[in-house]
Design an enzyme around this catalytic site. Structure first.
Site, mmCIF file in Angstrom:
data_model
loop_
_atom_site.group_PDB
_atom_site.id
_atom_site.type_symbol
_atom_site.label_atom_id
_atom_site.label_comp_id
_atom_site.label_asym_id
_atom_site.label_seq_id
_atom_site.Cartn_x
_atom_site.Cartn_y
_atom_site.Cartn_z
ATOM 1 N N SER A 188 -77.574 -4.436 -4.829
ATOM 2 C CA SER A 188 -78.930 -4.581 -4.295
ATOM 3 C C SER A 188 -79.120 -3.666 -3.075
ATOM 4 O O SER A 188 -78.912 -2.456 -3.183
ATOM 5 C CB SER A 188 -79.202 -6.046 -3.964
ATOM 6 O OG SER A 188 -80.583 -6.277 -3.811
ATOM 7 N N ASP B 12 -81.163 -7.456 -10.533
ATOM 8 C CA ASP B 12 -80.319 -7.461 -9.335
ATOM 9 C C ASP B 12 -78.888 -7.891 -9.648
ATOM 10 O O ASP B 12 -78.651 -8.936 -10.262
ATOM 11 C CB ASP B 12 -80.938 -8.403 -8.309
ATOM 12 C CG ASP B 12 -80.388 -8.192 -6.912
ATOM 13 O OD1 ASP B 12 -79.171 -8.338 -6.731
ATOM 14 O OD2 ASP B 12 -81.184 -7.882 -6.001
#
Length: 721
Positions: free
Chosen positions: A61, A208
């Protein structure tokens, strides 16, 4: 003899030296955490000061974003400058800067409607996106920052070998990027479910990486790291008493998904490894407005561990240079297109010259204009073998749109008025980008307007636009003495026409048109001796419009103006020959949270003609406040106004719902050509208002008053000024 002993001893130590070097491979592991992940930059800054050698970087991320940029050659100081100068609200949205979107899309903003579109596919089914944000601006940002590394597909060939972690949302599997297109790998790793649309890579939908491996220590060890520096910036679980609303519960749900796998990874750290956990309890994942403080927290956390970091290997050679500013030479441009419009239309919006260095600023503007056409989920680019590749991905949710709006006013004298509005736009009727726009309104004023907009060239510069109109509204006659209404007509008008036009960049439009209206005016309230009548209006007109406002609802800068010249002529079927024209202008200014809008409106009817059918309308919030909406009808109107509004709430990149408090001063007049028939004289008016820029559209509550002893309360949803 001594020299011989030293030589023999060196030979004996070689295996131990090689073994020590093998054990001294340092892997830097950067966890996810949105805004909190900017603390990684502070840690990198401290590591650079101490000369720590980094052999591998893995990230998830925001950790993938910071780590990927650092692995590509950026230094910590450069990263700090980049994120401090970045407009995070723009980066984490899809909306192009308004001055760069096509002028026709700016016109949509002025349809008295809510800003959010409801999308429909061609089969009529409701289209819902895969995420609230498609990641358009984030894609452009990453491409711009990493364009110098666009030819590197093996991430081991970066200045520092790198890995990014994502999650296959269909299978739940961990996906580790060791190769591919670096900006795409970072973008996939950052795709927070439901917030960002998944990234489609090789047929897989990726989100993610924090869902499966938020602190990818295992990936660093697989790369060959024998000592780990892990940076944990994850949000801790909230206590029971802190869970007070739906947003708290959603945040807790996300934290639960990432915290479990994070703790499993942290449990694998040995005494030789180093864990850095910056003090970030004061900041949440959306605190991009506290970037400097978050970076400083990372820096201080690493500085406190300086003694433990001291025994790590030092940098022995010169680091790879930072990505330089010399842009690649563009020899060709290639379009990859899955949208409704032709590749030729897309190509016409790209102004990059061939056999010249890439112009990033020009390309950024061109991409914003393309995306503003409303045909695409994303418009991306990449460089390969000196070819600029534009990838235009058509909207999965459909590119036909419905928009809604509402307004209400009460004159505090027992009379209320409301209007409900809707707008339907069918896009991409042909490959040139023809559109069919239909706008309807119910309430005090009824209207149905339909226009077919057909571009005549691939650049959409010239166009033809036939139109139909049906409207019904109230028009009042006033007493010259008391200035009170003495009769209310119901004015009904039907019309058709044809416009030929020219778009002037993204800021203006020029139209020449011919049209014909038919209608009638019937007395609804008032003196029964007043006659009903029918009318016919044949005319040609010239209109010019300009719009450079940065925000149509609450502008901070820019200008909006429009000029309309219309000639009614008996040769075109008009009952009489007469001329009318109107002009309006608004100029926005800004200083910090303070904003001003200065402008006005002026309309004139020349020559002798029936009053009711030739009147302009004025009145309402900030349009001579104190009167209800469009309460005054006159053949001539004038208005000057100054509006002030101050933002009360701080800016947040993820949840940005501004609240404004404002006021206005207005000075205007309405009169007929025969001023003895009706003339209000100059009226002084003012208002105070609260306005809330909600996710659906602007909502404003206003109270207005004027020196004719009139006051009114206004509620508007979808219209501000």
């Amino acid at each position: 003899m001594d020299a011989l002993r030293c030589w023999l001893l060196s030979l004996l130590l070689i295996p131990f030296t090689l073994y020590a070097d093998e054990r001294a491979k340092v892997g830097l592991v950067l966890s996810g955490g949105a805004a909190r992940g900017l603390a990684h930059i502070g840690v990198l800054k401290a590591l650079e000061e101490q000369g720590v050698a980094i052999d591998f970087i893995t990230g998830t991320s925001m950790g993938a974003a910071v780590g990927g940029l650092y692995a590509a050659g950026y230094k910590a100081a450069e990263l700090e400058r980049m994120v401090l100068e970045l407009d995070w609200q723009w980066a984490l949205s899809d909306t192009p800067p308004r001055p760069q979107i096509p002028f026709r899309r700016k016109q949509d903003d002025r349809d008295f409607l809510i800003k959010q579109n409801i999308s429909f596919r061609d089969d009529g089914s409701l289209g819902l996106p895969l995420g609230m944000v498609q990641g358009q601006n984030l894609n452009l940002l990453l491409e711009n920052w990493l364009v110098q590394r666009s030819e590197i597909s093996d991430f081991d060939q970066l200045p520092i070998p790198f890995r990014a972690v994502a999650t296959d949302i269909a299978s739940g599997e961990k996906v580790v990027f060791a190769s591919g297109h670096l900006p795409q790998a970072i973008r996939a790793s950052m795709s927070i479910p439901a917030v960002f649309a998944p990234a489609e890579v090789d047929g897989r939908l990726l989100v993610d990486g924090g869902m499966v491996d938020n602190i990818p220590i295992d990936v660093a060890r697989q790369m060959g790291a024998t000592r780990i520096i892990a940076i944990d910036i994850g949000t801790p679980l909230a206590q029971r008493e802190a869970l007070k609303n739906v947003f708290d519960v959603l945040n807790q749900t996300t934290t639960l998904m990432t915290r479990k796998n994070s703790e499993a990874q942290l449990a694998t750290l040995s005494s030789a490894d180093i864990l850095i956990a910056p003090a970030l309890s004061a900041y949440n994942s959306g605190d991009f407005s506290h970037t400097q403080a978050i970076i400083e927290a990372g820096y201080q956390a690493a500085k406190q561990l300086a003694p433990k970091l001291a025994d790590l290997p030092r940098r022995r050679t010169l680091e790879a240079p930072s990505p330089n500013q010399q842009q690649p030479l563009i020899a060709a441009i290639h379009i990859e297109n899955t949208s409704k419009i032709s590749s030729a239309v897309i190509r016409s919006h790209i102004h990059q010259p061939l056999n010249a260095p890439l112009n990033l600023n020009r390309l950024k503007s061109d991409m914003a204009t393309l995306y503003g056409l409303d045909y695409f989920d994303q418009v991306k680019y990449r460089i390969s073998d000196n070819t600029l590749i534009i990838q235009a991905i058509g909207k999965r949710s459909g590119s036909n749109y419905l928009r809604l709006g509402f307004s209400f006013s009460d004159d505090l004298r027992g009379e209320s008025h409301f209007n409900l509005a809707a707008s339907a736009r069918l896009n991409g009727i042909n490959r040139l980008g023809a559109e069919w726009l239909t706008r309807g309104q119910l309430g005090d004023r009824q209207e149905l307007y339909s226009e077919f907009y057909q571009p005549l060239d691939v650049g959409s510069r010239y166009f033809v636009a036939p139109w139909l109109l049906s409207e019904a509204r109230n028009a009042e006659l006033f007493s010259a003495a008391s200035k009170d209404p003495i009769a209310r007509y119901r004015l009904t008008r039907y019309g058709l026409g044809l416009n030929l036009g020219r778009q002037i960049g993204n800021r203006g439009e020029l139209r020449f048109g011919i049209g014909h209206n038919w209608g009638e005016a019937k007395v609804r309230i008032g003196d029964s001796r007043l006659a009903d009548y029918h009318f016919s209006e044949g005319f040609y007109e010239l209109t010019y419009a300009y719009d450079s406002l940065d925000n149509v609802n609450f502008p901070h800068s820019g200008r909006q103006m429009a000029l309309e010249l219309r000639q009614y002529h008996k040769d075109l079927g008009s009952d009489s020959n007469y001329r009318r024209w109107q002009f309006n202008i608004d100029q926005a200014f800004n200083h910090g949270r303070n904003n001003w809008l200065l402008g006005g409106r002026y309309g004139r009817t020349l020559d002798k003609v029936d009053v009711v059918s030739s009147s302009f309308e004025i009145g309402g919030a900030r349009q001579l406040s104190g009167f209800r909406q469009n309460a005054l009808n006159g053949q001539n109107i004038s208005l000057a106004r100054a509006i002030y509004y101050r933002r009360l709430t701080s800016q947040n990149a993820l949840l940005n719902f501004p609240l404004y408090l404002g006021s206005s001063l207005e000075y205007g007049r309405a009169w007929n050509n025969d001023s003895a028939t009706f003339d209000t004289g100059y009226i002084k008016a003012g208002s105070v208002f609260f306005a809330f820029d909600t996710p659906l559209g602007p909502l404003s509550l206003s109270y207005g008053i004027n020196d004719m002893h009139r006051s009114a309360l206004y509620l508007n949803f979808g219209q501000t000024f």
